[in-house]
Design a protein around this motif. Structure first.
Motif, mmCIF file in Angstrom:
data_model
loop_
_atom_site.group_PDB
_atom_site.id
_atom_site.type_symbol
_atom_site.label_atom_id
_atom_site.label_comp_id
_atom_site.label_asym_id
_atom_site.label_seq_id
_atom_site.Cartn_x
_atom_site.Cartn_y
_atom_site.Cartn_z
ATOM 1 N N GLN A 1 11.814 10.454 8.696
ATOM 2 C CA GLN A 1 12.527 9.236 9.063
ATOM 3 C C GLN A 1 11.574 8.231 9.690
ATOM 4 N N TRP A 2 10.660 8.732 10.495
ATOM 5 C CA TRP A 2 9.644 7.870 11.105
ATOM 6 C C TRP A 2 8.789 7.208 10.024
ATOM 7 N N LEU A 3 8.408 7.990 9.009
ATOM 8 C CA LEU A 3 7.632 7.436 7.904
ATOM 9 C C LEU A 3 8.434 6.392 7.137
ATOM 10 N N LEU B 1 0.060 5.065 4.818
ATOM 11 C CA LEU B 1 0.768 4.825 6.072
ATOM 12 C C LEU B 1 0.410 5.885 7.112
ATOM 13 N N VAL B 2 0.233 7.121 6.683
ATOM 14 C CA VAL B 2 -0.200 8.177 7.601
ATOM 15 C C VAL B 2 -1.601 7.885 8.110
ATOM 16 N N GLN B 3 -2.482 7.455 7.212
ATOM 17 C CA GLN B 3 -3.848 7.123 7.614
ATOM 18 C C GLN B 3 -3.854 5.992 8.635
ATOM 19 N N ASP C 1 10.774 4.490 8.308
ATOM 20 C CA ASP C 1 10.827 3.282 9.128
ATOM 21 C C ASP C 1 9.547 2.458 8.959
ATOM 22 N N ARG C 2 8.412 3.135 8.918
ATOM 23 C CA ARG C 2 7.136 2.428 8.713
ATOM 24 C C ARG C 2 7.088 1.825 7.313
ATOM 25 N N ARG C 3 7.624 2.556 6.355
ATOM 26 C CA ARG C 3 7.650 2.041 4.980
ATOM 27 C C ARG C 3 8.473 0.753 4.894
ATOM 28 N N GLN C 4 9.572 0.706 5.627
ATOM 29 C CA GLN C 4 10.434 -0.466 5.585
ATOM 30 C C GLN C 4 9.772 -1.690 6.194
ATOM 31 N N THR C 5 8.879 -1.496 7.151
ATOM 32 C CA THR C 5 8.214 -2.629 7.804
ATOM 33 C C THR C 5 6.837 -2.925 7.224
#
Length: 336
Positions: free
Chosen positions: A314-316, A132-134, A318-322
């Motif tokens: 928290q931002w990560l 997700l970071v990549q 949120d990305r994980r959830q989507t």
């Protein structure tokens, strides 16, 4: 290689410490993997969805620090179209178990075996987070220069005591030099993405650095004050007379801390924040007797690094959830 451990495997070390203490439910934050490579992705990548480009074109974007499985290699998971190979997953599980063994945990024990699916899930969560970071780096137009990777690896090797100790560190942690290099790439990338995400964060925290001397009585405190007044350094007096075992050998050093986070008692913290640079205050009564407090560096406002880290986490999340994540290995309940 203590510096290498502190900067590169600190999250794993923290996990092992928790396991050693109580084997309580654990949540990992990061885990590196693989040998350095680049992955080509379609520039239409947007909002957490992407498609790998089978035949890279000149217009394709490059995602740094990514590792694709070979054509015939089984896949552990797919994150928004980006594959995590089974070999990479198995390697990280093995390195995690090795870290437990180094920490003195019997990985063959029934307790650990019962929790193996949980640990495997946590390892996979970290690999997903890396992906997700990549992918976020693509959206933000962020990359990692080869020169930066080489310079950081060189600094880590030198700071850890040289090439021989570096090789010993790799053997102890079950890594190859290429995997260490990828880990460096991922850390640099994560730092840049975090800086971009939290760039508008303006939170600050008040911090101070202080020392203390703890003695049994007011009379002993007055005697210690007399030694300080005669010009004897605070740290030397602390080593000589302080009864606080946690700080005595460090010359009474309490480190740098924010309000409410002092390792000392609240009344010591209050004096530390009120003092001028170099000022000694007290004696003040504490549970172990009486304390003298020196403000080493006065209180100042600094960026709230912990707040930034929480915001990024928290931002990560949120990305994980989507994110669209498909899992093809046994990790227990993935949607726990």
């Amino acid at each position: 290689m203590s510096k290498l451990l502190s900067s590169r495997r600190s999250r794993i070390a923290g996990l092992v410490l928790l396991a050693l203490l109580s084997l309580v439910p654990l949540r990992l934050l990061a885990l590196p993997y693989g040998a350095l490579d680049w992955v080509e992705y379609d520039p239409s990548y947007h909002h957490g969805h992407s498609c790998p480009v089978a035949s890279p074109t000149a217009s394709a974007l490059q995602i740094p620090c990514a590792e694709l499985p070979g054509p015939e290699e089984p896949v552990a998971a797919v994150v928004n179209g980006q594959e995590i190979g089974r070999a990479a997953f198995d390697r990280e599980v093995e390195q995690f178990l090795l870290a437990l063994q180094v920490g003195g945990i019997d990985v063959a024990s029934p307790e650990i075996q019962d929790r193996l699916p949980e640990f495997r899930r946590q390892v996979l969560e970290l690999l997903v987070e890396d992906v997700l970071v990549q992918q976020a780096a693509v959206e933000l137009g962020i990359g990692v220069a080869e020169e930066s990777i080489e310079a950081q690896v060189a600094a880590q090797v030198e700071g850890g005591g040289g090439l021989e100790l570096f090789q010993a560190y790799l053997e102890q942690t079950g890594q190859s030099a290429a995997e260490f290099r990828r880990e460096t790439c991922q850390e640099l990338l994560r730092a840049q993405v975090q800086a971009a995400v939290t760039g508008t964060f303006t939170g600050t925290v008040e911090v101070v650095q202080a020392r203390q001397i703890v003695v049994a009585s007011q009379e002993q405190a007055v005697q210690a004050l007399a030694r300080l007044a005669s010009g004897e350094p605070f740290d030397e007096v602390a080593r000589a007379v302080s009864r606080d075992e946690a700080t005595r050998e460090q010359g009474g050093d309490l480190g740098r801390f924010a309000r409410g986070e002092s390792p000392a008692e609240p009344q010591v913290e209050a004096l530390a924040f009120d003092g001028r640079q170099g000022e000694v205050q007290g004696p003040v009564e504490v549970s172990g007797g009486y304390a003298l407090v020196q403000t080493v560096s006065p209180a100042e406002e600094v960026p709230d690094v912990e707040g930034q880290a929480l915001l990024f986490q928290q931002w990560l999340e949120d990305r994980r959830q989507t994110a669209e994540v498909e899992v093809f290995v046994d990790v227990g309940d993935w949607n726990h």
